[in-house]
Design a protein around this motif. Sequence first.
Motif, PDB file in Angstrom:
ATOM      1  N   MET A 120      42.726  67.010 -31.833  1.00 13.19           N
ATOM      2  CA  MET A 120      41.545  66.343 -32.353  1.00 13.19           C
ATOM      3  C   MET A 120      40.367  66.492 -31.382  1.00 13.19           C
ATOM      4  O   MET A 120      39.262  66.722 -31.803  1.00 13.19           O
ATOM      5  N   MET A 121      40.636  66.373 -30.095  1.00 10.91           N
ATOM      6  CA  MET A 121      39.571  66.501 -29.121  1.00 10.91           C
ATOM      7  C   MET A 121      38.970  67.904 -29.140  1.00 10.91           C
ATOM      8  O   MET A 121      37.775  68.072 -28.949  1.00 10.91           O
ATOM      9  N   THR A 122      39.767  68.894 -29.423  1.00  5.07           N
ATOM     10  CA  THR A 122      39.291  70.273 -29.462  1.00  5.07           C
ATOM     11  C   THR A 122      38.205  70.443 -30.522  1.00  5.07           C
ATOM     12  O   THR A 122      37.212  71.126 -30.290  1.00  5.07           O
ATOM     13  N   THR A 123      38.368  69.822 -31.668  1.00  7.63           N
ATOM     14  CA  THR A 123      37.382  69.916 -32.742  1.00  7.63           C
ATOM     15  C   THR A 123      36.039  69.366 -32.280  1.00  7.63           C
ATOM     16  O   THR A 123      34.998  69.984 -32.502  1.00  7.63           O
ATOM     17  N   PHE A 124      36.060  68.210 -31.629  1.00  9.06           N
ATOM     18  CA  PHE A 124      34.820  67.627 -31.135  1.00  9.06           C
ATOM     19  C   PHE A 124      34.210  68.486 -30.031  1.00  9.06           C
ATOM     20  O   PHE A 124      32.996  68.672 -29.989  1.00  9.06           O
ATOM     21  N   ASP A 125      35.055  69.006 -29.157  1.00 10.34           N
ATOM     22  CA  ASP A 125      34.564  69.871 -28.083  1.00 10.34           C
ATOM     23  C   ASP A 125      33.932  71.142 -28.649  1.00 10.34           C
ATOM     24  O   ASP A 125      32.881  71.586 -28.190  1.00 10.34           O
ATOM     25  N   ASP A 126      34.595  71.711 -29.657  1.00  8.24           N
ATOM     26  CA  ASP A 126      34.065  72.912 -30.303  1.00  8.24           C
ATOM     27  C   ASP A 126      32.721  72.631 -30.969  1.00  8.24           C
ATOM     28  O   ASP A 126      31.794  73.440 -30.891  1.00  8.24           O
ATOM     29  N   ARG A 127      32.631  71.486 -31.635  1.00  8.09           N
ATOM     30  CA  ARG A 127      31.379  71.116 -32.300  1.00  8.09           C
ATOM     31  C   ARG A 127      30.263  70.909 -31.283  1.00  8.09           C
ATOM     32  O   ARG A 127      29.138  71.347 -31.477  1.00  8.09           O
ATOM     33  N   GLU A 128      30.595  70.217 -30.197  1.00  3.88           N
ATOM     34  CA  GLU A 128      29.603  69.975 -29.166  1.00  3.88           C
ATOM     35  C   GLU A 128      29.111  71.303 -28.573  1.00  3.88           C
ATOM     36  O   GLU A 128      27.914  71.504 -28.389  1.00  3.88           O
ATOM     37  N   LYS A 129      30.030  72.204 -28.319  1.00  2.00           N
ATOM     38  CA  LYS A 129      29.666  73.513 -27.765  1.00  2.00           C
ATOM     39  C   LYS A 129      28.789  74.284 -28.761  1.00  2.00           C
ATOM     40  O   LYS A 129      27.818  74.938 -28.365  1.00  2.00           O
ATOM     41  N   ALA A 130      29.108  74.198 -30.036  1.00  2.00           N
ATOM     42  CA  ALA A 130      28.316  74.881 -31.063  1.00  2.00           C
ATOM     43  C   ALA A 130      26.891  74.322 -31.103  1.00  2.00           C
ATOM     44  O   ALA A 130      25.920  75.083 -31.202  1.00  2.00           O
ATOM     45  N   PHE A 131      26.755  72.999 -31.020  1.00  3.89           N
ATOM     46  CA  PHE A 131      25.422  72.393 -31.009  1.00  3.89           C
ATOM     47  C   PHE A 131      24.646  72.797 -29.762  1.00  3.89           C
ATOM     48  O   PHE A 131      23.448  73.080 -29.825  1.00  3.89           O
ATOM     49  N   GLU A 132      25.331  72.833 -28.621  1.00  5.95           N
ATOM     50  CA  GLU A 132      24.672  73.248 -27.385  1.00  5.95           C
ATOM     51  C   GLU A 132      24.212  74.702 -27.478  1.00  5.95           C
ATOM     52  O   GLU A 132      23.098  75.038 -27.054  1.00  5.95           O
ATOM     53  N   ASN A 133      25.040  75.557 -28.031  1.00  6.47           N
ATOM     54  CA  ASN A 133      24.678  76.968 -28.191  1.00  6.47           C
ATOM     55  C   ASN A 133      23.488  77.129 -29.131  1.00  6.47           C
ATOM     56  O   ASN A 133      22.588  77.932 -28.870  1.00  6.47           O
ATOM     57  N   LYS A 134      23.475  76.366 -30.227  1.00  6.24           N
ATOM     58  CA  LYS A 134      22.365  76.441 -31.180  1.00  6.24           C
ATOM     59  C   LYS A 134      21.075  75.957 -30.531  1.00  6.24           C
ATOM     60  O   LYS A 134      20.022  76.575 -30.681  1.00  6.24           O
ATOM     61  N   PHE A 135      21.172  74.865 -29.774  1.00  5.19           N
ATOM     62  CA  PHE A 135      19.989  74.345 -29.083  1.00  5.19           C
ATOM     63  C   PHE A 135      19.440  75.391 -28.109  1.00  5.19           C
ATOM     64  O   PHE A 135      18.233  75.641 -28.062  1.00  5.19           O
ATOM     65  N   ALA A 136      20.303  75.999 -27.334  1.00  9.42           N
ATOM     66  CA  ALA A 136      19.880  77.020 -26.365  1.00  9.42           C
ATOM     67  C   ALA A 136      19.256  78.213 -27.081  1.00  9.42           C
ATOM     68  O   ALA A 136      18.224  78.745 -26.658  1.00  9.42           O
ATOM     69  N   HIS A 137      19.868  78.633 -28.186  1.00 11.74           N
ATOM     70  CA  HIS A 137      19.334  79.754 -28.967  1.00 11.74           C
ATOM     71  C   HIS A 137      17.954  79.413 -29.525  1.00 11.74           C
ATOM     72  O   HIS A 137      17.014  80.219 -29.443  1.00 11.74           O
ATOM     73  N   ASP A 138      17.821  78.211 -30.094  1.00  6.95           N
ATOM     74  CA  ASP A 138      16.543  77.794 -30.672  1.00  6.95           C
ATOM     75  C   ASP A 138      15.450  77.698 -29.606  1.00  6.95           C
ATOM     76  O   ASP A 138      14.311  78.106 -29.830  1.00  6.95           O
ATOM     77  N   ALA A 139      15.806  77.170 -28.430  1.00  6.41           N
ATOM     78  CA  ALA A 139      14.837  77.060 -27.338  1.00  6.41           C
ATOM     79  C   ALA A 139      14.406  78.448 -26.870  1.00  6.41           C
ATOM     80  O   ALA A 139      13.214  78.690 -26.617  1.00  6.41           O
ATOM     81  N   ASP A 140      15.340  79.359 -26.765  1.00  4.47           N
ATOM     82  CA  ASP A 140      15.031  80.731 -26.347  1.00  4.47           C
ATOM     83  C   ASP A 140      14.130  81.416 -27.378  1.00  4.47           C
ATOM     84  O   ASP A 140      13.160  82.081 -27.023  1.00  4.47           O
ATOM     85  N   LEU A 141      14.441  81.231 -28.648  1.00  8.10           N
ATOM     86  CA  LEU A 141      13.638  81.832 -29.712  1.00  8.10           C
ATOM     87  C   LEU A 141      12.219  81.268 -29.700  1.00  8.10           C
ATOM     88  O   LEU A 141      11.246  82.021 -29.816  1.00  8.10           O
ATOM     89  N   LEU A 142      12.080  79.955 -29.529  1.00 13.67           N
ATOM     90  CA  LEU A 142      10.748  79.345 -29.486  1.00 13.67           C
ATOM     91  C   LEU A 142       9.948  79.883 -28.293  1.00 13.67           C
ATOM     92  O   LEU A 142       8.752  80.157 -28.410  1.00 13.67           O
ATOM     93  N   PHE A 143      10.614  80.053 -27.162  1.00 10.48           N
ATOM     94  CA  PHE A 143       9.953  80.616 -25.978  1.00 10.48           C
ATOM     95  C   PHE A 143       9.424  82.018 -26.285  1.00 10.48           C
ATOM     96  O   PHE A 143       8.280  82.351 -25.973  1.00 10.48           O
ATOM     97  N   LYS A 144      10.252  82.838 -26.914  1.00 12.53           N
ATOM     98  CA  LYS A 144       9.853  84.218 -27.230  1.00 12.53           C
ATOM     99  C   LYS A 144       8.719  84.249 -28.251  1.00 12.53           C
ATOM    100  O   LYS A 144       7.782  85.052 -28.127  1.00 12.53           O
ATOM    101  N   ILE A 145       8.796  83.384 -29.250  1.00 12.51           N
ATOM    102  CA  ILE A 145       7.746  83.331 -30.277  1.00 12.51           C
ATOM    103  C   ILE A 145       6.427  82.873 -29.648  1.00 12.51           C
ATOM    104  O   ILE A 145       5.366  83.431 -29.937  1.00 12.51           O
ATOM    105  N   THR A 146       6.491  81.874 -28.777  1.00 17.86           N
ATOM    106  CA  THR A 146       5.277  81.380 -28.122  1.00 17.86           C
ATOM    107  C   THR A 146       4.670  82.451 -27.228  1.00 17.86           C
ATOM    108  O   THR A 146       3.445  82.639 -27.202  1.00 17.86           O
ATOM    109  N   ALA A 147       5.500  83.171 -26.504  1.00 14.49           N
ATOM    110  CA  ALA A 147       4.992  84.263 -25.663  1.00 14.49           C
ATOM    111  C   ALA A 147       4.337  85.340 -26.528  1.00 14.49           C
ATOM    112  O   ALA A 147       3.268  85.868 -26.184  1.00 14.49           O
ATOM    113  N   ARG A 148       4.948  85.652 -27.664  1.00  8.75           N
ATOM    114  CA  ARG A 148       4.357  86.641 -28.581  1.00  8.75           C
ATOM    115  C   ARG A 148       3.029  86.118 -29.126  1.00  8.75           C
ATOM    116  O   ARG A 148       2.049  86.854 -29.217  1.00  8.75           O
ATOM    117  N   ARG A 149       2.988  84.832 -29.477  1.00 10.84           N
ATOM    118  CA  ARG A 149       1.738  84.237 -29.966  1.00 10.84           C
ATOM    119  C   ARG A 149       0.648  84.370 -28.914  1.00 10.84           C
ATOM    120  O   ARG A 149      -0.491  84.739 -29.221  1.00 10.84           O
TER     121      ARG A 149
END
Length: 108
Positions: A1-30
Amino acid sequence: MMTTFDDREKAFENKFAHDADLLFKITARRNKLVGQWAAEKMGLTPEETTAYATSVVQADFEEAGDEDVIRKLLGDLTSAGIDVDDAMIRAALEDKMVEARRQFIEPA
């Protein structure tokens, strides 16, 4: 059961990092696009335009938010004798943000 929560948390962290990186790149392009816009208004050569656009991208690292970029553009355009105000620069930033997002979303 803990693995599911850990996996979900890791997925959210990865998405946040990806979104932040994408926003940085878009802002630099702007910032590059708005630098090119300003360079055109100032009548710069292609070589000067490239250098100026890079300087606008670098100006964004001075402080959080867009105020550093706005200050640079307003100062440079005014010094070049271009009739421009804060609202015009903010509008250009908005327009170029839309264009930058489109460039990242649409395939080349």
